[in-house]
Motif scaffolding. Structure first.
Motif, PDB file in Angstrom:
ATOM      1  N   GLN A  87      -1.470 -18.580  74.126  1.00  0.00           N
ATOM      2  CA  GLN A  87      -0.800 -17.758  75.139  1.00  0.00           C
ATOM      3  C   GLN A  87       0.273 -18.569  75.857  1.00  0.00           C
ATOM      4  O   GLN A  87       1.346 -18.054  76.186  1.00  0.00           O
ATOM      5  CB  GLN A  87      -1.809 -17.228  76.155  1.00  0.00           C
ATOM      6  N   VAL A  88      -0.040 -19.845  76.115  1.00  0.00           N
ATOM      7  CA  VAL A  88       0.924 -20.727  76.773  1.00  0.00           C
ATOM      8  C   VAL A  88       2.116 -20.969  75.850  1.00  0.00           C
ATOM      9  O   VAL A  88       3.278 -20.925  76.275  1.00  0.00           O
ATOM     10  CB  VAL A  88       0.265 -22.063  77.157  1.00  0.00           C
ATOM     11  N   LYS A  89       1.835 -21.225  74.597  1.00  0.00           N
ATOM     12  CA  LYS A  89       2.904 -21.452  73.619  1.00  0.00           C
ATOM     13  C   LYS A  89       3.800 -20.217  73.501  1.00  0.00           C
ATOM     14  O   LYS A  89       5.037 -20.331  73.481  1.00  0.00           O
ATOM     15  CB  LYS A  89       2.301 -21.798  72.261  1.00  0.00           C
ATOM     16  N   VAL A  94       8.999 -17.361  74.701  1.00  0.00           N
ATOM     17  CA  VAL A  94       9.744 -16.266  75.334  1.00  0.00           C
ATOM     18  C   VAL A  94      10.749 -16.795  76.350  1.00  0.00           C
ATOM     19  O   VAL A  94      11.890 -16.315  76.437  1.00  0.00           O
ATOM     20  CB  VAL A  94       8.768 -15.276  76.007  1.00  0.00           C
ATOM     21  N   HIS A  95      10.337 -17.811  77.128  1.00  0.00           N
ATOM     22  CA  HIS A  95      11.187 -18.315  78.214  1.00  0.00           C
ATOM     23  C   HIS A  95      11.950 -19.583  77.842  1.00  0.00           C
ATOM     24  O   HIS A  95      12.614 -20.178  78.692  1.00  0.00           O
ATOM     25  CB  HIS A  95      10.327 -18.565  79.451  1.00  0.00           C
ATOM     26  N   LYS A  99       8.698 -27.722  76.588  1.00  0.00           N
ATOM     27  CA  LYS A  99       7.470 -28.488  76.796  1.00  0.00           C
ATOM     28  C   LYS A  99       6.211 -27.670  76.501  1.00  0.00           C
ATOM     29  O   LYS A  99       5.135 -28.241  76.316  1.00  0.00           O
ATOM     30  CB  LYS A  99       7.416 -29.022  78.227  1.00  0.00           C
ATOM     31  N   LEU A 100       6.353 -26.369  76.470  1.00  0.00           N
ATOM     32  CA  LEU A 100       5.198 -25.513  76.186  1.00  0.00           C
ATOM     33  C   LEU A 100       5.104 -25.145  74.712  1.00  0.00           C
ATOM     34  O   LEU A 100       4.122 -24.519  74.295  1.00  0.00           O
ATOM     35  CB  LEU A 100       5.269 -24.228  77.026  1.00  0.00           C
ATOM     36  N   THR A 101       6.101 -25.542  73.933  1.00  0.00           N
ATOM     37  CA  THR A 101       6.117 -25.152  72.520  1.00  0.00           C
ATOM     38  C   THR A 101       6.108 -26.332  71.560  1.00  0.00           C
ATOM     39  O   THR A 101       5.849 -26.152  70.370  1.00  0.00           O
ATOM     40  CB  THR A 101       7.350 -24.287  72.216  1.00  0.00           C
ATOM     41  N   GLU A 102       6.387 -27.544  72.061  1.00  0.00           N
ATOM     42  CA  GLU A 102       6.316 -28.732  71.214  1.00  0.00           C
ATOM     43  C   GLU A 102       4.881 -29.246  71.201  1.00  0.00           C
ATOM     44  O   GLU A 102       4.248 -29.364  72.247  1.00  0.00           O
ATOM     45  CB  GLU A 102       7.256 -29.818  71.734  1.00  0.00           C
ATOM     46  N   GLY A 103       4.374 -29.572  70.025  1.00  0.00           N
ATOM     47  CA  GLY A 103       2.965 -29.929  69.901  1.00  0.00           C
ATOM     48  C   GLY A 103       2.579 -31.238  70.547  1.00  0.00           C
ATOM     49  O   GLY A 103       1.535 -31.349  71.195  1.00  0.00           O
ATOM     50  N   CYS A 104       3.414 -32.271  70.391  1.00  0.00           N
ATOM     51  CA  CYS A 104       3.087 -33.601  70.897  1.00  0.00           C
ATOM     52  C   CYS A 104       4.377 -34.314  71.281  1.00  0.00           C
ATOM     53  O   CYS A 104       5.349 -34.291  70.518  1.00  0.00           O
ATOM     54  CB  CYS A 104       2.334 -34.388  69.825  1.00  0.00           C
ATOM     55  N   PHE A 105       4.386 -34.955  72.459  1.00  0.00           N
ATOM     56  CA  PHE A 105       5.612 -35.596  72.924  1.00  0.00           C
ATOM     57  C   PHE A 105       5.293 -36.581  74.050  1.00  0.00           C
ATOM     58  O   PHE A 105       4.197 -36.559  74.631  1.00  0.00           O
ATOM     59  CB  PHE A 105       6.613 -34.551  73.424  1.00  0.00           C
ATOM     60  N   THR A 116      -1.775 -28.001  82.646  1.00  0.00           N
ATOM     61  CA  THR A 116      -3.072 -27.388  82.941  1.00  0.00           C
ATOM     62  C   THR A 116      -2.918 -26.279  83.975  1.00  0.00           C
ATOM     63  O   THR A 116      -3.529 -25.207  83.858  1.00  0.00           O
ATOM     64  CB  THR A 116      -4.056 -28.459  83.452  1.00  0.00           C
ATOM     65  N   ALA A 117      -2.086 -26.530  84.970  1.00  0.00           N
ATOM     66  CA  ALA A 117      -1.838 -25.529  86.011  1.00  0.00           C
ATOM     67  C   ALA A 117      -1.170 -24.287  85.430  1.00  0.00           C
ATOM     68  O   ALA A 117      -1.505 -23.151  85.795  1.00  0.00           O
ATOM     69  CB  ALA A 117      -0.971 -26.131  87.113  1.00  0.00           C
ATOM     70  N   ILE A 118      -0.233 -24.495  84.517  1.00  0.00           N
ATOM     71  CA  ILE A 118       0.445 -23.367  83.872  1.00  0.00           C
ATOM     72  C   ILE A 118      -0.553 -22.555  83.052  1.00  0.00           C
ATOM     73  O   ILE A 118      -0.579 -21.317  83.111  1.00  0.00           O
ATOM     74  CB  ILE A 118       1.601 -23.876  82.987  1.00  0.00           C
ATOM     75  N   ALA A 119      -1.394 -23.254  82.290  1.00  0.00           N
ATOM     76  CA  ALA A 119      -2.402 -22.568  81.478  1.00  0.00           C
ATOM     77  C   ALA A 119      -3.370 -21.786  82.358  1.00  0.00           C
ATOM     78  O   ALA A 119      -3.771 -20.661  82.024  1.00  0.00           O
ATOM     79  CB  ALA A 119      -3.162 -23.575  80.621  1.00  0.00           C
ATOM     80  N   ALA A 120      -3.743 -22.366  83.497  1.00  0.00           N
ATOM     81  CA  ALA A 120      -4.664 -21.689  84.413  1.00  0.00           C
ATOM     82  C   ALA A 120      -4.034 -20.423  84.982  1.00  0.00           C
ATOM     83  O   ALA A 120      -4.686 -19.377  85.083  1.00  0.00           O
ATOM     84  CB  ALA A 120      -5.069 -22.635  85.538  1.00  0.00           C
ATOM     85  N   LYS A 121      -2.770 -20.502  85.348  1.00  0.00           N
ATOM     86  CA  LYS A 121      -2.093 -19.334  85.921  1.00  0.00           C
ATOM     87  C   LYS A 121      -1.959 -18.215  84.890  1.00  0.00           C
ATOM     88  O   LYS A 121      -2.222 -17.045  85.191  1.00  0.00           O
ATOM     89  CB  LYS A 121      -0.709 -19.721  86.439  1.00  0.00           C
ATOM     90  N   LEU A 122      -1.570 -18.576  83.681  1.00  0.00           N
ATOM     91  CA  LEU A 122      -1.331 -17.562  82.653  1.00  0.00           C
ATOM     92  C   LEU A 122      -2.616 -16.888  82.181  1.00  0.00           C
ATOM     93  O   LEU A 122      -2.572 -15.798  81.605  1.00  0.00           O
ATOM     94  CB  LEU A 122      -0.617 -18.191  81.456  1.00  0.00           C
TER      95      LEU A 122
END
Length: 249
Positions: A87-89, A94-95, A99-105, A116-122
């Protein structure tokens, strides 16, 4: 919407959630913690007292390499523990938030908390938690809901610890099924690894000889059960046996 503003908003929200979680459950008051990808349960305990939550794994941060890896990118993370992070990806796609779509960096621990905060909100979660695994990786979890002890026990009872596959779901096989010799593989219903099971269903399999006895006895009566001597294995071992017996000669 720009990424930095959104991330800051999510951090503020998570900070409030963490305080509420602490006030209600006092997680720091427990002596032990344990998270299990297979069951999806995060457990805090002191002696016989337990507190359980459902969680999903957001990702991991390595101080050694200075990198963040999303759980959806990590092949070592079980599917049920990471599927929610898609869901985060998708949100990042969409936006156009890279940083939410690259697997490792390359990243840092502050950003790990942002993710983590973004995942919690979504996902409308109730908090986050950050254990450290045996390899020294910091694992970031999102806590989704409280689970009462009776429900937690019923979930845990469906799993078994295996020396080869860690914690996996319980499965049942006859005494003749093994990892080296093809003896046939009969099942109650068609199965595949990782499939959803109802509360009434289990993985169950037996060999060709057991099937002959079962049919002759008109079902699983005492004689058929005595011949089969059903034993418990984990889901991973079950499908290892299935693969052996169903692969082409």
């Amino acid at each position: 919407m720009d990424y930095d503003s959104f991330a800051k908003e999510c951090i503020v929200k998570l900070t409030a959630l963490q305080k509420q979680l602490s006030d209600e459950f006092d997680l720091n008051g427990y002596a032990n913690w344990f998270y299990n990808q297979a069951t999806g349960l995060l457990t805090f305990s002191t002696g016989e007292i337990e507190l359980n939550f459902r969680f999903f794994e957001v990702g991991s941060f390595s101080h050694k390499s200075g990198t963040w890896m999303w759980s959806w990118h990590n092949e070592n993370t079980l599917g049920n523990a990471k599927e929610t992070t898609t869901q985060v990806k998708d949100f990042g796609t969409v936006h156009n938030f890279a940083k939410l779509t690259e697997g490792c960096f390359s990243s840092d621990e502050f950003e790990a908390w942002e993710f983590t905060a973004i995942a919690a909100k979504l996902t409308n979660a109730i908090g986050g938690y950050r254990p450290v695994n045996d390899e020294g990786l910091k694992i970031f979890l999102v806590i989704t809901e409280f689970v009462d002890n009776e429900t937690a026990k019923s979930i845990k009872d469906k799993y078994i610890e295996c020396g080869d596959h860690e914690y996996r779901r319980v499965a049942f096989v006859c005494q003749h099924l093994n990892f080296t010799t093809r003896v046939g593989f009969e099942e109650s219903f068609e199965t595949y690894e990782g499939m959803e099971l109802s509360d009434e269903d289990d993985f169950q399999a037996w060999c060709n000889e057991c099937e002959v006895v079962r049919v002759a006895e008109d079902g699983w009566n005492d004689n058929a059960m005595e011949f089969a001597k059903i034993r418990v294995v984990c889901e991973g071992c079950y499908f290892k046996m299935k693969t052996l017996n169903l692969e082409s000669e």
